[in-house]
Design an enzyme around this catalytic site. Sequence first.
Site, mmCIF file in Angstrom:
data_model
loop_
_atom_site.group_PDB
_atom_site.id
_atom_site.type_symbol
_atom_site.label_atom_id
_atom_site.label_comp_id
_atom_site.label_asym_id
_atom_site.label_seq_id
_atom_site.Cartn_x
_atom_site.Cartn_y
_atom_site.Cartn_z
ATOM 1 N N GLU A 42 4.313 -5.449 7.312
ATOM 2 C CA GLU A 42 3.583 -4.378 8.013
ATOM 3 C C GLU A 42 4.011 -4.172 9.469
ATOM 4 O O GLU A 42 3.961 -3.056 9.980
ATOM 5 C CB GLU A 42 2.067 -4.637 7.967
ATOM 6 C CG GLU A 42 1.423 -4.346 6.615
ATOM 7 C CD GLU A 42 1.491 -5.502 5.627
ATOM 8 O OE1 GLU A 42 2.234 -6.477 5.884
ATOM 9 O OE2 GLU A 42 0.793 -5.436 4.604
ATOM 10 N N GLU A 73 -0.856 -9.165 -0.675
ATOM 11 C CA GLU A 73 -2.285 -9.391 -0.393
ATOM 12 C C GLU A 73 -3.103 -9.388 -1.690
ATOM 13 O O GLU A 73 -4.063 -10.138 -1.830
ATOM 14 C CB GLU A 73 -2.796 -8.336 0.587
ATOM 15 C CG GLU A 73 -2.201 -8.523 1.976
ATOM 16 C CD GLU A 73 -2.592 -7.422 2.932
ATOM 17 O OE1 GLU A 73 -2.184 -6.261 2.702
ATOM 18 O OE2 GLU A 73 -3.325 -7.717 3.894
ATOM 19 N N ALA A 109 0.870 -1.170 0.000
ATOM 20 C CA ALA A 109 0.000 0.000 0.000
ATOM 21 C C ALA A 109 0.911 1.225 0.000
ATOM 22 O O ALA A 109 2.064 1.148 0.442
ATOM 23 C CB ALA A 109 -0.863 -0.007 1.249
ATOM 24 N N GLY A 130 0.452 -4.897 0.854
ATOM 25 C CA GLY A 130 -0.753 -4.924 0.013
ATOM 26 C C GLY A 130 -0.525 -5.572 -1.343
ATOM 27 O O GLY A 130 -1.461 -6.075 -1.970
HETATM 28 N N1 COA Z 1 4.625 3.105 -0.620
HETATM 29 C C1 COA Z 1 5.037 4.274 -1.129
HETATM 30 N N2 COA Z 1 6.195 4.409 -1.814
HETATM 31 C C2 COA Z 1 6.946 3.311 -1.971
HETATM 32 C C3 COA Z 1 6.570 2.054 -1.475
HETATM 33 C C4 COA Z 1 5.346 1.983 -0.758
HETATM 34 N N3 COA Z 1 4.893 0.836 -0.257
HETATM 35 N N4 COA Z 1 7.531 1.157 -1.785
HETATM 36 C C5 COA Z 1 8.467 1.826 -2.478
HETATM 37 N N5 COA Z 1 8.108 3.122 -2.584
HETATM 38 C C6 COA Z 1 8.856 4.196 -3.267
HETATM 39 C C7 COA Z 1 10.061 4.653 -2.432
HETATM 40 O O1 COA Z 1 9.662 5.571 -1.442
HETATM 41 C C8 COA Z 1 10.916 5.261 -3.511
HETATM 42 O O2 COA Z 1 10.379 6.529 -3.848
HETATM 43 P P1 COA Z 1 11.358 7.826 -3.981
HETATM 44 O O3 COA Z 1 12.276 7.470 -5.125
HETATM 45 O O4 COA Z 1 10.414 8.948 -4.304
HETATM 46 O O5 COA Z 1 12.085 7.947 -2.682
HETATM 47 C C9 COA Z 1 10.658 4.366 -4.728
HETATM 48 O O6 COA Z 1 9.421 3.707 -4.469
HETATM 49 C C10 COA Z 1 11.736 3.321 -4.926
HETATM 50 O O7 COA Z 1 11.857 2.564 -3.709
HETATM 51 P P2 COA Z 1 13.246 2.352 -2.941
HETATM 52 O O8 COA Z 1 12.934 2.065 -1.506
HETATM 53 O O9 COA Z 1 14.188 3.479 -3.212
HETATM 54 O O10 COA Z 1 13.793 1.035 -3.665
HETATM 55 P P3 COA Z 1 14.785 -0.044 -3.090
HETATM 56 O O11 COA Z 1 15.176 -0.911 -4.236
HETATM 57 O O12 COA Z 1 15.855 0.586 -2.276
HETATM 58 O O13 COA Z 1 13.888 -0.930 -2.054
HETATM 59 C C11 COA Z 1 11.884 -2.112 -1.346
HETATM 60 C C12 COA Z 1 12.813 -1.689 -2.528
HETATM 61 C C13 COA Z 1 10.652 -2.753 -1.932
HETATM 62 C C14 COA Z 1 12.637 -3.117 -0.454
HETATM 63 C C15 COA Z 1 11.520 -0.855 -0.528
HETATM 64 O O14 COA Z 1 11.026 0.135 -1.406
HETATM 65 C C16 COA Z 1 10.493 -1.091 0.540
HETATM 66 O O15 COA Z 1 10.783 -1.646 1.592
HETATM 67 N N6 COA Z 1 9.225 -0.635 0.301
HETATM 68 C C17 COA Z 1 8.178 -0.677 1.285
HETATM 69 C C18 COA Z 1 7.639 -2.083 1.432
HETATM 70 C C19 COA Z 1 6.570 -2.125 2.487
HETATM 71 O O16 COA Z 1 6.805 -1.912 3.666
HETATM 72 N N7 COA Z 1 5.352 -2.417 2.056
HETATM 73 C C20 COA Z 1 4.231 -2.562 2.927
HETATM 74 C C21 COA Z 1 3.435 -1.316 2.972
HETATM 75 S S1 COA Z 1 2.021 -1.530 4.013
#
Ligand code: COA
Length: 260
Positions: free
Chosen positions: A135, A115, A66, A112
């Site tokens: 989460e 999910e 999400a 999400g």
């Molecule tokens: N919501 C909003 N933005 C998100 C996102 C999310 N769930 N997941 C990734 N993004 C965005 C990042 O903020 C970043 O944006 P920016 O360039 O404007 O800063 C962009 O997507 C790229 O992500 P980044 O974290 O830089 O890539 P990465 O390769 O270093 O890491 C992940 C990849 C997937 C491991 C990491 O993005 C992550 O942990 N995301 C969140 C996962 C999460 O907790 N999901 C559950 C949400 S309830």
Amino acid sequence: MTFENVLTEITNSVLTITINRPSKLNALDLKTIEELHEALLQAENEKSVRVVVITGTGNKAFVAGADISEFSDFSIEEGKKMSSTGHFKLFNFIENYSKPVIAAINGYALGGGLELALACHIRVASSTARMGLPEVSLGLIPGYGGTQRLAHLVGKGKAMEMIVTADMITAEEAEKCGLINYAVAPEEVLTKSYEIAAKITSKSGNAIKTAIKVINAGYNNHLNGYEVEIEEFGKLFGTSEFKEGVSAFLQKRKPDFFRN
Ligand code: COA
């Protein structure tokens, strides 16, 4: 209707919906959830669509969860509404959709995003994909059905471990524990999904819709799946597709369920 965050294309009776927010790793904001709902709603009565494939743009992410920036300052009431709207508009909607929905998991499926894949009927993942429900790292729990659907697929013990540790698992592990149907090479995720879809498109749409309904009934605490099966099995004898299927078998020809 044109969409901002999703792309749609119909080929060979398969609607492909691609979530298209690559700069946010295809994170699901409320607008994207609304658009996915609309795209599915439009396809429900569309005869040219018999299977749906959902995937994400690029090869890095299916959906990275999400959209965290959208809910960062939500109140208790807003959090509850976010969850219930998501359940109603997308996750339950997909699970109970009348046509099979295949998740083509082309990269990260987190929160999400996983999910969403769990709500689909069949899951195919790239060998490079990583899946998890992180989460608790944010002080939350999965709120789009993950606490229930993950346990249904992998069992309570594995679901507990994945949710309370927030660990990501590989596609290989996901295949082993039954979370996904197939782990394939990255370039084969869509090919394998379409191969499965092609098997479905020639079969009776009525029977498939009923199979989805009855299988789901077994996971609904308010229903007795066996009783629903008896009822729905009987009803199919009244359909033209049953008559066509049986006639074709007896006449040693392929059934044509889509003449009308
Ligand atoms: N919501 C909003 N933005 C998100 C996102 C999310 N769930 N997941 C990734 N993004 C965005 C990042 O903020 C970043 O944006 P920016 O360039 O404007 O800063 C962009 O997507 C790229 O992500 P980044 O974290 O830089 O890539 P990465 O390769 O270093 O890491 C992940 C990849 C997937 C491991 C990491 O993005 C992550 O942990 N995301 C969140 C996962 C999460 O907790 N999901 C559950 C949400 S309830």
